[in-house]
Each structure stands twice: as C-alpha cells, then as structure tokens.
Write an enzyme that holds these catalytic residues in place. Structure first.
Site, PDB file in Angstrom:
ATOM      1  N   ASP A 229     -39.412 -42.162 -88.453  1.00 52.89           N
ATOM      2  CA  ASP A 229     -39.075 -41.226 -89.451  1.00 52.89           C
ATOM      3  C   ASP A 229     -40.100 -40.236 -89.677  1.00 52.89           C
ATOM      4  O   ASP A 229     -41.350 -40.156 -88.855  1.00 52.89           O
ATOM      5  CB  ASP A 229     -39.294 -42.346 -91.407  1.00 52.89           C
ATOM      6  CG  ASP A 229     -37.943 -41.110 -91.684  1.00 52.89           C
ATOM      7  OD1 ASP A 229     -37.349 -42.117 -93.453  1.00 52.89           O
ATOM      8  OD2 ASP A 229     -37.536 -40.102 -92.032  1.00 52.89           O
TER       9      ASP A 229
HETATM   10  C1  GLC Z   1     -36.238 -37.933 -94.397  1.00 56.07           C
HETATM   11  C2  GLC Z   1     -35.881 -39.595 -94.104  1.00 56.07           C
HETATM   12  C3  GLC Z   1     -34.928 -39.723 -92.633  1.00 56.07           C
HETATM   13  C4  GLC Z   1     -33.871 -38.176 -92.350  1.00 56.07           C
HETATM   14  C5  GLC Z   1     -35.998 -37.662 -91.730  1.00 56.07           C
HETATM   15  C6  GLC Z   1     -35.379 -35.851 -90.710  1.00 56.07           C
HETATM   16  O1  GLC Z   1     -37.145 -38.638 -94.567  1.00 56.07           O
HETATM   17  O2  GLC Z   1     -35.987 -40.955 -94.469  1.00 56.07           O
HETATM   18  O3  GLC Z   1     -33.375 -40.158 -93.126  1.00 56.07           O
HETATM   19  O4  GLC Z   1     -33.604 -38.466 -91.123  1.00 56.07           O
HETATM   20  O5  GLC Z   1     -36.648 -37.540 -92.852  1.00 56.07           O
HETATM   21  O6  GLC Z   1     -35.093 -35.322 -92.181  1.00 56.07           O
END
Ligand code: GLC
Length: 535
Positions: A229
C-alpha cells in the site's frame, strides 16, 4: 515468456534490480531502457479509474471516468455476472486512459459497521466477498488489464491504520479474514496483491513473511507480484525478506541504495531480490502485451452503472406504497435529491463523466405529477429547525413524501472510522417530523455502511437502501421507486438495532497500538445468529 523473464533477469545489474523493486513515480514502475523493459502504470480504484492529470501531483484532479456503485452496493446484487461486467467496463476505461493495473478490488471483511472504508468492501461474509472479488478480477483481467487484490490482510479499520496491530487467532484468520483473498487468488489469479498498512499479530503487512510468502505464495500458489500500500514499507530490506516485491510510491534512491548495500554486504540474499524482480518483470511484460489508448463508450458505461445501482438497492421496508402509482403531487425532500451523494472520500474518489440529479431523474418518470422540493437538512452537522418546518409544509399537502437522506461525507471516508451508526440529528428529526404529518413517507438512504433506524423506521411507509450508488444512482432510484426495476438486492451485511449490539463493540478500534479480534469467528450474522440478537 518464462525464458524471456529469466534471460532478462540474468542480464540485469544489481543496481537495475534494486531500482526495479521500487516505483519510478507514484503510479509507474521503473523501466530498464537498456533491456527494453517498459514502465507499467497503475491507479485506483475499486469502482472506477482515478487517473490523475499530473503524475507528479497525486492530489491533482483525475481524468473523467465512470463512477460505478461502490462495493457494498455491488455485493448487495449477489450477482457475480454483474460484477464481472463492471470489471470489464473499468478495464475498457483503463485501456482508454492508459492504465495497466487497476488498484482494486478491496475485499477486507466488514468486522465493524463503523469501518470508514466499508463502502469500498463487499461483505461481512468471506464466501460472498470472495465470489465478488473473483468476478471483478475475471472481468478486468479478461481485457488484458491487471488488478490489485487489497488490502492483504486484516485491514478492517481506519483508526491508526498505518501502525496498529490486528491481533487475530489462527482459526479466525483462516476462516474469516483470509478466505476471500484465498478464493480470489486461486480462482482468478490477480496480477497483483496489495499488502496492508497495519501489522498482523505484531508484524507489518509489508514485512510479514508468514502472510506474503508462507501463505500467499507457497500455500496458495500466487505467482503475481505483491505491491505495498502506498507508504506501507518501513524498511525496504526487511520487506524484501518478507516477500514484498514492489514498493510504492517511488522513487526512493536511499532505499534503492540500501538494497544494493545489503546484497553486497551479505545481509540480503540476492535470491530474494531476484524473486521480487522476477515477479515484477512477469507482470510488467504481461502488461506490455495490451495495447493502450482509444476511447470508451461513456453512455453504455453510464447505463451499466444505472443497472448495477438498481440491482444493488435493497428494499428494507415497504407497506405497499412502492412502486409509486397515480401520484399527483410528490414532495421531494433532502439535499441529496439535488446533489447526489454517490461515492465516498479518499483514494477511490472518481471524477465522473456525468452525474444524474435524482430530482431530475424522478421528474422524467413522474409523468404529469407535480414535484415540490425542500432541502430538509444542511451540508454540515448543524440543526436548522426552519428547514424541517419548510419540509413539513411541503409534505403534508402532497400525496407522498420522498426523503433523500445521505450520510454526510464527514461521517464516512477512507482515513477515519465512524464513531456512531447514526444519521445526523437533523436528519432524524426531519424524518420524524415529516412522517408524523405524512403517513406515505419513503426514506431513500445514501450511505456506504449501515445506519441505525429504530428512532424512525416504524413511522415510515418504506425504506430503500440506495447505498453510494455511483454516478447513475439518481436514475436507478427513480427506476426502483416507479417500478421500472424490481428491487431484488439483498443485504450483504447485518444492520444492527444499535451499535452496542455489534460483535466487535468491546474491542473496536483497539488501544495501545493493538486491536484484539476478541469476537473470533463470530463476525456479522455468525454472531447475531449464535446469540439470537435481533437485527
Ligand atoms: C491508499 C489506499 C489504497 C490505495 C493506495 C493508492 O492509501 O489504502 O487502497 O490503492 O493508497 O492510492
């Protein structure tokens, strides 16, 4: 393909491999021009493409794309074929917008209805969640676009999501929180799996060898790449040892250098770096086989969004007033009738190609009936009796009162959990006041997760759960209210009578850096059935 990957890998220098395992930007992989290895683009999200205009500014507005209903609505359709169709449509938009991988589906289990991102997840039940995620992945990947099954695993709250440790016993992990991921991996093999921010039993998801290697890669046979993430990696060398293949966002020269140094000084086995580079190459080269560009059918996707929204809507109560028939004067009350509340906040937020205005869509199907609007409640949490009085005046002279009640954005979004299951005080007072003068009152809810209704449900004639219904939800509501579509959606999560009835009530959202999953496998209906708690 395998031969190509191995030969490419053997030609890469240590520095090139170390650069490959971290992104080049917030949304792209690192190319290796010397060897003809292209860059791959990924972007959010589970119910639409959020491709930012300016790659260097993650907060920049995204390009127009269809905003489909969110996962809680899609799951309520109980229709894998429909969810697959949404996947196919989103893939078509990815191709048109130049995106190789969509960062969805989100399939975390809804442990508590307070979870701020529950609108982005399917269900409290692992089987249904797994079926929905699998269908979405099949749909997207059938078009040569990849997916990212997220957030692996036990990321079931927003509170301290970057650091809190989910303390889960092995049986609960295996029977409740992993099965949806397992089913999707084994049945649909997503190109990528996204690790969670939080710790699982004390170890960060981005460094959790047990989850990422023992279970995901070895027991389940996952052959794609594990992406972090965004910002979930704390120590790149430790995360490589833990099976985290691709760190996002990039670039991070210091971390890349740390990987090079670790291999050179022997603290990181080069085989671990090779395995991550191999998995990234496999997906990047697969992605490069799909020709991007062109256009997508805006109208057809809007029509699909309308069909999906209607199929996901759930008629929670109806004394026979629906479908509306031979109404001469309809009171249309609530801010959400003029300003559709159709999606949630955070990374999944879409710039829609267009948005139905519920009031306008209602007018189109209402024939000769006269529609009168009253705002009913403000955008904020303030209490404004004048708005209620105005709504009461409109409602009592009408044949029916339609109350469009949207849970305000400040109540539910990525980044924070709710502290209660309530509508705003003004909204509760409005429903009570209107239904007191107008027995034919229909409540239409726009929310991503359950709200409590016991203060007003007995006084209204019907309740339609319209969810975060996507850009075409206004039309879908009109279709259901006038009977053009039979509302056959069913809840995929329990609506408790009150918050203190919920299974995780005593253990949510945790304290001192840890959250105990003390209810064990008794999540959702498993708990209410076992304890015979009314819902
Ligand atoms: C965010 C979310 C994730 C997302 C990623 C990119 O914090 O937790 O679901 O795909 O970052 O934006």
């Amino acid at each position: 393909m395998t031969q190509d990957i191995e030969s490419l890998l053997n030609q890469m220098t240590l520095e090139e491999k170390a650069a490959l395992v971290t992104g080049a930007t917030a949304w792209t992989s690192t190319p290796v021009k010397r060897l003809g290895i292209p860059s791959m683009m990924v972007t959010d999200g589970p119910h639409g493409v959020r491709k930012v205009n300016n790659l260097d500014d993650v907060a920049s507005e995204s390009l127009p794309a269809t905003c489909f209903p969110t996962a809680s609505c899609m799951a309520s359709s109980w229709d894998p074929g429909l969810v697959r169709a949404v996947g196919e449509a989103i893939a078509e938009e990815c191709i048109a917008l130049g995106v190789n991988v969509i960062l969805g589906p989100g399939t975390n289990i809804k442990r508590s209805p307070l979870g701020g991102r529950n609108f982005e997840y399917y269900s409290e039940d692992p089987y249904l969640s797994g079926r929905m995620a699998t269908s979405f992945i099949h749909g997207v990947q059938s078009k040569g676009v990849g997916t990212s099954l997220k957030h692996y695993a036990t990321n079931n709250q927003e509170y301290q999501r970057f650091s809190i440790s989910s303390e889960v016993d092995e049986r609960t992990l295996r029977e409740i929180y992993l099965p949806a991921f397992e089913a999707a991996v084994k049945d649909a093999m997503p190109w990528t799996v996204m690790c969670c921010y939080n710790k699982v039993n004390g170890v960060y998801g981005s460094e959790n060898h047990y989850l990422l290697v023992d279970i995901l890669k070895e027991q389940w046979g996952f052959d794609g790449l594990v992406v972090s993430d965004w910002g979930a990696v704390h120590d790149r060398v430790k995360s490589l040892k833990g099976g985290l293949d691709w760190e996002m966002p990039g670039p991070d020269p210091r971390r890349t250098q740390a990987v090079v140094d670790a291999v050179k000084n022997g603290s990181l086995d080069s085989a671990a770096l090779d395995e991550s580079a191999r998995r990234i190459l496999r997906i990047v080269m697969k992605a490069s086989e799909t020709k991007l560009g062109g256009k997508f059918d805006v109208d057809a996707h809007h029509a699909l969004a309308r069909r999906v929204a209607a199929e996901g809507m759930v008629l929670l109560k109806n004394n026979g007033i629906l479908p509306l028939q031979s109404m001469n004067h309809i009171a249309v009350i609530g801010k959400a009738a003029q300003a559709a509340h159709f999606q949630g906040g955070g990374s999944s937020h879409i710039n829609p190609t267009r948005v139905d205005v519920p009031f306008v869509e209602l007018q189109k199907l209402a024939g000769a009936a006269e529609l009168t609007y009253a705002q009913g409640y403000p955008a904020d949490d303030s209490q404004q009796p004048a708005l209620i009085e105005q709504a009461v005046q409109v409602a009592k002279t009408a044949d029916v009162a339609l109350l469009y009640i949207a849970l305000p954005g400040f109540k539910e979004s990525e980044g924070y959990d709710r502290s209660d299951l309530d509508l705003t005080r003004q909204q509760v007072a409005l429903i009570q006041a209107v239904s007191a003068v107008q027995p034919k009152t229909v409540v239409i809810l726009n929310n991503g997760a359950p709200v409590v209704m016991s203060e007003w449900i007995d006084g209204v004639a019907a309740v339609l759960e319209a969810w975060m219904m996507g850009q075409a939800g206004g039309g879908a509501i009109a279709d259901v209210l006038f009977g053009r579509v039979n509302p056959c959606g069913k809840l995929a999560e329990t609506y408790p009578v009150k918050l203190s009835d919920t299974p995780s009530y005593l253990n949510f959202p945790g304290e001192n850096g840890a959250v105990r999953y003390g209810e064990g496998i008794f999540v959702g209906y498993r708990y209410y059935d076992a304890r015979q708690v009314p819902v």
